[in-house]
Structures are given as C-alpha cells and as structure tokens.
Design a protein around this motif. Sequence first.
Motif, PDB file in Angstrom:
ATOM      1  N   CYS A 507       0.805  -1.323  -0.165  1.00 33.61           N
ATOM      2  CA  CYS A 507       0.008   0.190   0.082  1.00 33.61           C
ATOM      3  C   CYS A 507       0.927   1.532  -0.337  1.00 33.61           C
ATOM      4  CB  CYS A 507      -0.913   0.019   1.136  1.00 33.61           C
ATOM      5  SG  CYS A 507      -1.881  -0.949   0.996  1.00 33.61           S
ATOM      6  N   THR A 521      -6.365   3.774   0.478  1.00 35.62           N
ATOM      7  CA  THR A 521      -5.261   4.098  -0.159  1.00 35.62           C
ATOM      8  C   THR A 521      -4.919   3.252  -1.848  1.00 35.62           C
ATOM      9  OG1 THR A 521      -2.929   3.073   0.221  1.00 35.62           O
ATOM     10  CG2 THR A 521      -4.816   1.735   1.346  1.00 35.62           C
ATOM     11  N   GLN A 522      -3.864   3.253  -2.285  1.00 34.50           N
ATOM     12  CA  GLN A 522      -3.590   2.787  -2.852  1.00 34.50           C
ATOM     13  C   GLN A 522      -2.795   1.648  -3.390  1.00 34.50           C
ATOM     14  OE1 GLN A 522      -2.973   6.244  -3.582  1.00 34.50           O
ATOM     15  NE2 GLN A 522      -5.357   6.223  -4.456  1.00 34.50           N
ATOM     16  N   ILE A 530      -0.069   2.098  -9.413  1.00 32.90           N
ATOM     17  CA  ILE A 530      -1.344   1.969  -8.737  1.00 32.90           C
ATOM     18  C   ILE A 530      -1.710   0.767  -9.634  1.00 32.90           C
ATOM     19  CG2 ILE A 530      -3.293   2.781  -8.304  1.00 32.90           C
ATOM     20  CD1 ILE A 530      -2.086   5.699  -8.199  1.00 32.90           C
ATOM     21  N   CYS A 532      -4.928  -0.755  -8.032  1.00 35.11           N
ATOM     22  CA  CYS A 532      -6.489  -0.359  -7.328  1.00 35.11           C
ATOM     23  C   CYS A 532      -6.895   0.704  -6.334  1.00 35.11           C
ATOM     24  CB  CYS A 532      -6.705  -1.571  -7.495  1.00 35.11           C
ATOM     25  SG  CYS A 532      -5.952  -2.016  -5.927  1.00 35.11           S
ATOM     26  N   ASP A 533      -7.373   1.581  -5.909  1.00 35.13           N
ATOM     27  CA  ASP A 533      -7.744   2.189  -4.496  1.00 35.13           C
ATOM     28  C   ASP A 533      -8.709   1.609  -3.567  1.00 35.13           C
ATOM     29  OD1 ASP A 533      -9.346   2.929  -6.150  1.00 35.13           O
ATOM     30  OD2 ASP A 533      -9.427   4.963  -5.503  1.00 35.13           O
TER      31      ASP A 533
END
Length: 539
Positions: A507, A521-522, A530, A532-533
């Motif tokens: 993260c 968070t991502q 990145i 996903c978040d």
Amino acid sequence: MAELPTQAQVVVIGGGIIGTSTAYHLAKLGWKDVILIERNKLTSGTTFHAAGLVGQLRSNANITQLLGESVKLYQTLEQETGLATGWKMNGGLRLACNEERWTEVRRQATTARSFGLEMHLLSPKEAQDLWPLMDVSDVVGAAFLPTDGQANPSDITQSLAKGARMNGARIFEDTDVTGIEVENGRVRAVQTSRGRVACEVVVNCAGQWAREVGAMVGANVPLVSVEHQYMVTEPIPGVASSLPTLRDPDRLTYYKEEVGGLVMGGYEPNPIPWAVDGFPEGVSFHLLQSNFDHFEQLMELALGRVPALETAGVKQLINGPESFTPDGNFILGETPEVRGFFVGAGFNAFGIAAGGGAGKALAQWIIEGRPPYDLWPVDILRFGRNHQDVQWVRERTLEAYGKHYTIAWPHEEHHSGRPLRRSPLYSLLLSQGAVFGEKLGWERPNWFAAPGEEARDRYTFGRPNWVDAVAREHNAARSAVAVFDQTSFSKFLMVGKDAEAALSWICANDVARPVGSLVYTQMLNARGGIECDLTVGRL
C-alpha cells in the motif's frame, strides 16, 4: 505439409489478423519458437469479410495510442514483406448533424490533439469538398483525421503472416485444436488433430470462437456473435481512389471507396445475434444469407446522405457474423483462471483498425509479464461474475452494438439485463427515490430524487439534472449523518502475523494504524504503478 513440432515456446490459436499480428510481433521481439495454429486457412474466420476501415480516435488515450501503432505498422509492412496490404492513408471524415453531436466531435478534437493526433474541424462545405458525393444540407460540422485510412483485411493478414515467418515463426493451417492441458494452474500443452505441442504460453486469438477455446481451460471470454452487414456497389461516377473514409454516426452508417464504388455499412439499433445455440460444424469463409429487409433501415438513412446510391448497382450485400463484447471494447491479456493463457479477441468490428497495435501490445504483455501501458479498458480482468452468464452477456452486447454510433454521453448507464445483482436494501433505497447505476451487474444508487423530482438521468454535455440532488447529499454528509450501502464492494480479509507488513509493502499509504482505523490507499505494483484503490480497516 510440414510436421507439427512437439514443443514450442508459445502457441497462437487462430489465423486471423489478431493471431498473425501477435505471432509477427512475438517473433520480431525475439521469440523464435513461435507457432500459429489455424484450423482452416488464414483469414477464414471473420477477417476475410471485414470492411477494412482504420480509424484511430477513441475516448481513451491509450486505446488511441494502440490504434496509432496499427497505422505505423501498416505504413511500412508492405515494404518489409513484399506483399501488398491494400493500405492507403486517405484520411477519415466524421460528420455531426446536430448541436449535441457537434459538441461531442469538438471534444474529440481536443482529445485527439492531446493524444498527438492531427484532427481538423471543418465546415459542411469543407467536408463536402473532401467528399463531393454527399448531401450536407443537415450537416453542422465535421472532423477530419488525415492519418486515418483503409486496408484490405486478407492482404494485410497474409503480409503479417509472411513477416512472422521471415522472423522465425511457423504457421500450420488445417490443424484443429482439440484440447489444452493445464497443470497446477498453468498451461502445459495444446492438443491438436496433428499431435500434441508442449508449450509455456497459449494465446487465444480464435475470434468469435474464443469463448469456446477459453472454455477448454475453464477461462471465461465474454463475447457473442452478431450479424453485421455492409453493401458493396458497382463503380459510381465521382468516386476517386483517394476518397476519405466517412463515418456518419447520426445516420448510423460508414463508407469507404472500393474499386471505384462504395462500401456502405452501419450499426442498426436492433441487431441480430448469431449462433445462439452454438456454431455450425466446419464453418470457414462463411457468410450468412443477405438480409435486405433488415438492411433497409440503414439504406434509407444512407440515401439521404449519398443520393447517388439510389441509382448505383449493388454488387453484393455481405452479411458476416463478428464477435462483439458487452462494453464495446476488445479483450486482451492473461486470464485470471489460468496462468500462461492469454486472449486477443472480441474486436467489435474494428479488428483491422486495432490488429497491428493489439498484436504488438499483446506480444509485449506476454514477454514482459505486464501490458506496455495502461490497457485496463480492454484487459480481460475487467469482467466479473455477471459476465459468466452467456444470456446476460448477449443482452448487454446487443445493447452495446446498437449504441455503437449513438452519442457517448457522460455518465451514461446501460439498461439491458437489469436489475441483476441487488443488495438486501435495494427495495428500501428504491422507495426513497434512488436512481441506480450498474457496476459489474450490481445496482448501486447514484443519486436520490426528492419528492416531485424526476427519478431518472437526463443525459447532456451541460449541467446534469442530478447536480442539485448530489449537492443535497454532500451537505447531509458534511452536516449530519450519511449511510452508504456498500454491499456491492468486494471485501477481502487478510489474516496472519505478517498481514500488516505485507499491506505496508503493497500500500502507498500508512496502514499500520491502531485497531479501528480506516485508511484510504492505493495498492502498488513492483514498478510503483497503481493497481487499485481501496480502504483498509484495521480489525
């Protein structure tokens, strides 16, 4: 007939433009142990009857980049291989016949320039100067991309095949794939009518048969076949070989020059599915019976644009089934079910436009273990459980086909196959004025209408009708209390002594917080990109 090898680094299934392009690029990038297997002859699936228009502009920058890679390849391929491709960069016109479409086209022009594409906005007269046969009495404006063009689908595929062979790839026609072996979640071999080929990677480029090939390993490839028709005319006075391709979305039609005549096709709002009960045996170079009654609706629209069609001789009305997907985007990438099993399929009638770039991107993806740039809109990982229901996929795909040339409104929702997945609170939320959107089949409230307000979206490029409602909800969340139904959100429980350390590594934000903390968070990949978040809760 050459003997089929017993092993290879990669086996590509399917000898259409996508399969040959993937084999070509794998070989060009240094993978010499590449074989392509085609059950009949090259181009015998859907490639041979493709219309062959090559347009580049899409609403996503990276898909536009991919289509631009096709154009770069097609400009040099004939010189490289010595085989004609029929490629000509005669430019592409797109018409707007009302103010809302003109707004869309002007937005596309801004987008095109941001992508590095040359795109000119034209008056109706300037558009007519480029395309003299058309009536422009209802045209508001037009856009012209000088680097668009057209190609001969069969020729360009044969040229890609020769280029693949020149770089060491081997191609085997008249070879059926009868099975695919999987061991410990990875592909191990392809079984064929001519023997077994052990391999590390299998690439499913089987076109409208890709769903069946995926099923051999338990992988879901959500696409279905739809009839697609276009007409080929006799020579028409005034049709020059340099005539640009033309897209007339408000009349649902497209045009290109062919041997002094025109190819005219389109996307009717009531498409006809094909092979609903399965594919006929031994289908190759297969055309369906021309359906003049169904095509009449497009013909009437076309006559208003090109009056010369009224007296033109018709060579043929081609009816060829093609594979389409539920969201109108094609499918690339490694399947989540089986490692080493990649897909390149579902090209929604723009396989020729995408073929060169998609084959290159897929080859890089296979070699490097990741896509060369963000290709999430076409990544097979974008699909969910609802896409395992073939009937639901077909309903949604037919809607997407019918919207191929409609205006792409901001925040537009599909209506087919709904409601499918509902939370226990669905009825309560509906009774409170909820206007739902849909995410992976889940009904999710987008906004709530107050008593007396119309509880539906009205699409516009201007101020949406839900702005005041959303403002009320924001204010309520700030000043009082808001409750969110998150039934549709995926939830993962990470358990174990290293759970915090693992999440701290993956993260971007600091998740090592006290019990009861929530951290937005991502999650990052090995390159710091990145993936996903999400929200991490410390339980």
